[in-house]
Design a protein around this motif. Structure first.
Motif, PDB file in Angstrom:
ATOM      1  N   LEU A 187      -2.340 -19.637  -9.006  1.00  0.00           N
ATOM      2  CA  LEU A 187      -3.180 -18.666  -9.287  1.00  0.00           C
ATOM      3  C   LEU A 187      -2.603 -17.827 -10.722  1.00  0.00           C
ATOM      4  CD1 LEU A 187      -5.596 -17.066  -8.713  1.00  0.00           C
ATOM      5  CD2 LEU A 187      -4.179 -15.797  -6.787  1.00  0.00           C
ATOM      6  N   SER A 188      -3.620 -17.714 -11.355  1.00  0.00           N
ATOM      7  CA  SER A 188      -2.866 -17.062 -12.740  1.00  0.00           C
ATOM      8  C   SER A 188      -2.900 -15.342 -12.560  1.00  0.00           C
ATOM      9  CB  SER A 188      -3.937 -17.268 -13.897  1.00  0.00           C
ATOM     10  OG  SER A 188      -4.144 -18.738 -13.892  1.00  0.00           O
ATOM     11  N   VAL A 189      -4.103 -14.976 -12.063  1.00  0.00           N
ATOM     12  CA  VAL A 189      -4.009 -13.465 -11.940  1.00  0.00           C
ATOM     13  C   VAL A 189      -4.544 -12.908 -10.526  1.00  0.00           C
ATOM     14  CG1 VAL A 189      -5.004 -11.184 -12.838  1.00  0.00           C
ATOM     15  CG2 VAL A 189      -4.252 -13.297 -14.369  1.00  0.00           C
ATOM     16  N   ILE A 190      -3.829 -12.213  -9.938  1.00  0.00           N
ATOM     17  CA  ILE A 190      -4.449 -11.537  -8.664  1.00  0.00           C
ATOM     18  C   ILE A 190      -4.388 -10.016  -8.812  1.00  0.00           C
ATOM     19  CG2 ILE A 190      -2.099 -11.509  -7.591  1.00  0.00           C
ATOM     20  CD1 ILE A 190      -3.596 -11.968  -4.897  1.00  0.00           C
ATOM     21  N   THR A 191      -5.751  -9.474  -8.469  1.00  0.00           N
ATOM     22  CA  THR A 191      -5.986  -8.078  -8.605  1.00  0.00           C
ATOM     23  C   THR A 191      -5.988  -7.777  -6.987  1.00  0.00           C
ATOM     24  OG1 THR A 191      -6.748  -7.846 -10.511  1.00  0.00           O
ATOM     25  CG2 THR A 191      -7.386  -6.306  -9.192  1.00  0.00           C
ATOM     26  N   VAL A 192      -5.189  -6.836  -6.737  1.00  0.00           N
ATOM     27  CA  VAL A 192      -5.420  -6.444  -5.094  1.00  0.00           C
ATOM     28  C   VAL A 192      -5.948  -4.853  -5.181  1.00  0.00           C
ATOM     29  CG1 VAL A 192      -3.809  -5.766  -3.053  1.00  0.00           C
ATOM     30  CG2 VAL A 192      -3.222  -7.753  -4.464  1.00  0.00           C
ATOM     31  N   CYS A 193      -6.954  -4.625  -4.456  1.00  0.00           N
ATOM     32  CA  CYS A 193      -7.797  -3.196  -4.550  1.00  0.00           C
ATOM     33  C   CYS A 193      -6.886  -2.328  -3.273  1.00  0.00           C
ATOM     34  CB  CYS A 193      -9.220  -3.442  -4.198  1.00  0.00           C
ATOM     35  SG  CYS A 193      -9.990  -4.550  -5.329  1.00  0.00           S
ATOM     36  N   VAL A 194      -6.285  -1.072  -3.976  1.00  0.00           N
ATOM     37  CA  VAL A 194      -5.887  -0.316  -3.105  1.00  0.00           C
ATOM     38  C   VAL A 194      -6.438   1.220  -3.604  1.00  0.00           C
ATOM     39  CG1 VAL A 194      -3.637   0.926  -2.495  1.00  0.00           C
ATOM     40  CG2 VAL A 194      -3.511  -1.375  -3.169  1.00  0.00           C
ATOM     41  N   ASP A 195      -7.410   1.606  -2.444  1.00  0.00           N
ATOM     42  CA  ASP A 195      -8.090   2.765  -2.842  1.00  0.00           C
ATOM     43  C   ASP A 195      -7.569   4.152  -2.159  1.00  0.00           C
ATOM     44  OD1 ASP A 195      -9.517   1.010  -4.376  1.00  0.00           O
ATOM     45  OD2 ASP A 195     -11.253   0.877  -3.092  1.00  0.00           O
ATOM     46  N   GLY A 196      -6.387   4.054  -1.795  1.00  0.00           N
ATOM     47  CA  GLY A 196      -5.926   5.234  -1.326  1.00  0.00           C
ATOM     48  C   GLY A 196      -4.429   5.129  -0.985  1.00  0.00           C
ATOM     49  N   PHE A 197      -3.634   6.307  -0.875  1.00  0.00           N
ATOM     50  CA  PHE A 197      -2.352   6.186  -0.515  1.00  0.00           C
ATOM     51  C   PHE A 197      -2.179   6.492   1.002  1.00  0.00           C
ATOM     52  CE2 PHE A 197       1.849   8.558  -0.019  1.00  0.00           C
ATOM     53  CZ  PHE A 197       2.628   7.599  -0.941  1.00  0.00           C
ATOM     54  N   THR A 198      -2.844   7.196   1.620  1.00  0.00           N
ATOM     55  CA  THR A 198      -3.028   7.219   3.071  1.00  0.00           C
ATOM     56  C   THR A 198      -4.066   6.483   3.741  1.00  0.00           C
ATOM     57  OG1 THR A 198      -4.472   9.192   3.283  1.00  0.00           O
ATOM     58  CG2 THR A 198      -2.016   9.568   2.844  1.00  0.00           C
ATOM     59  N   GLN A 199      -3.845   5.986   5.057  1.00  0.00           N
ATOM     60  CA  GLN A 199      -5.087   5.244   5.772  1.00  0.00           C
ATOM     61  C   GLN A 199      -6.305   5.891   5.729  1.00  0.00           C
ATOM     62  OE1 GLN A 199      -5.119   2.065   6.810  1.00  0.00           O
ATOM     63  NE2 GLN A 199      -7.140   2.163   7.482  1.00  0.00           N
ATOM     64  N   GLU A 200      -6.117   7.347   5.802  1.00  0.00           N
ATOM     65  CA  GLU A 200      -7.290   8.075   6.066  1.00  0.00           C
ATOM     66  C   GLU A 200      -8.336   8.027   4.911  1.00  0.00           C
ATOM     67  OE1 GLU A 200      -8.618  12.757   7.043  1.00  0.00           O
ATOM     68  OE2 GLU A 200      -6.314  12.117   6.787  1.00  0.00           O
ATOM     69  N   THR A 201      -7.575   8.162   3.715  1.00  0.00           N
ATOM     70  CA  THR A 201      -8.160   7.913   2.399  1.00  0.00           C
ATOM     71  C   THR A 201      -8.769   6.699   1.927  1.00  0.00           C
ATOM     72  OG1 THR A 201      -6.914   9.924   1.432  1.00  0.00           O
ATOM     73  CG2 THR A 201      -8.047   8.663   0.044  1.00  0.00           C
ATOM     74  N   TYR A 202      -7.821   5.695   2.272  1.00  0.00           N
ATOM     75  CA  TYR A 202      -8.085   4.415   1.947  1.00  0.00           C
ATOM     76  C   TYR A 202      -9.377   3.748   2.719  1.00  0.00           C
ATOM     77  CZ  TYR A 202      -7.456  -0.809   2.055  1.00  0.00           C
ATOM     78  OH  TYR A 202      -7.625  -2.137   2.146  1.00  0.00           O
ATOM     79  N   GLU A 203      -9.503   3.966   4.004  1.00  0.00           N
ATOM     80  CA  GLU A 203     -10.393   3.498   4.634  1.00  0.00           C
ATOM     81  C   GLU A 203     -11.796   4.305   4.394  1.00  0.00           C
ATOM     82  OE1 GLU A 203      -9.626   6.121   8.844  1.00  0.00           O
ATOM     83  OE2 GLU A 203      -9.259   3.950   8.748  1.00  0.00           O
TER      84      GLU A 203
END
Length: 261
Positions: free
Chosen positions: A150-166
């Motif tokens: 696999l050449s490139v993988i982009t991992v989506c992380v939309d928060g620093f805390t679980q509360e914000t992330y979810e």
């Protein structure tokens, strides 16, 4: 043309070049710059929806619980087969440079994803996957991601805390994502592999704007190759044709505007 997107995806188009692929790419660029509707080239990059399934219910996605999408029923076993993927490779392998392994779904919902990446890699095709990475991956799976080519993988992380992330990644587990990322970086170093290029991407909303720098610092501490942000907005899909489609007139440009995989 979105030059920023081209720069972000340069690793998909800068390797595995052959004379035939270069000729096809030059033909495509010529047709593109001349705004030709009659094309003489194959695409340089194609997007393959290996599965439309996803385990999350992000509110900006078609997989949300929004009543507007209740008519969409996806079978739990729906995914592209290896035989279908091989037929696709036979058609395009001589011409395309890169292949995006996702569209409407989470690519890791297809258990054959990494085999497909290996098949594409053997044919000189760079592969790219965008994932929420919220899975209970065993160490063997992490090793297989590295070994797949696999050449490139982009991992989506939309928060620093679980509360914000979810708030956006509904049903996701931030601890799983971070743990998978850490192990992916460690195994990549252990195997002394150049691939995949690991990117962390954050969709920016009002609710997570204050945590962007914290996410950036976390990504840097983990040791990923790149951190990037994108504006959080609803994906525009037309699977429900009863939803009005609005296309604003684009500004005049020397070159036409396009979207990158």
């Amino acid at each position: 043309m979105n030059y920023r997107q081209i720069y972000r995806r340069k690793r998909i188009i800068s390797k595995g070049l052959s004379a035939k692929k270069c000729t096809n790419a030059l033909s495509g660029l010529f047709n593109y710059s001349c705004r030709r509707s009659d094309l003489t080239n194959w695409p340089m990059i194609i997007k393959v929806d290996t599965t439309p399934l996803c385990q999350l219910r992000c509110p900006i996605c078609i997989h949300t619980k929004n009543p507007a999408y209740e008519k969409q029923v996806l079978r739990s076993d729906i995914k592209m087969s290896l035989s279908t993927f091989e037929k696709l490779l036979d058609q395009v392998a001589d011409f395309i440079i890169g292949m995006s392994m996702h569209y409407l779904g989470e690519p890791f919902m297809n258990s054959d994803l990494l085999v497909m990446c290996s098949m594409a890699n053997e044919r000189g095709i760079n592969t790219y996957a965008n994932t929420n990475f919220s899975f209970k991956f065993l160490d063997e799976k992490i090793y297989n991601i590295i070994r797949s080519g696999l050449s490139v993988i982009t991992v989506c992380v939309d928060g620093f805390t679980q509360e914000t992330y979810e708030k956006n990644r509904v049903g996701g587990n931030l601890s799983l994502v971070v743990d998978n990322l850490k192990r992916l970086v460690e195994v990549k170093k252990e195997l002394k592999s150049e691939t995949p290029f690991i990117e962390v991407q954050t969709l920016v909303f009002d609710h997570n704007r204050a945590e962007i720098e914290l996410i950036r610092e976390m990504a840097n501490c983990i040791g990923v190759n790149q951190f990037d942000t994108r504006r959080g907005e609803a994906n525009i899909t037309y699977s429900d044709m009863s939803i009005p489609r609005v296309d604003p007139l684009p500004p005049k440009r020397i070159l036409p505007m396009c979207f990158w995989p």
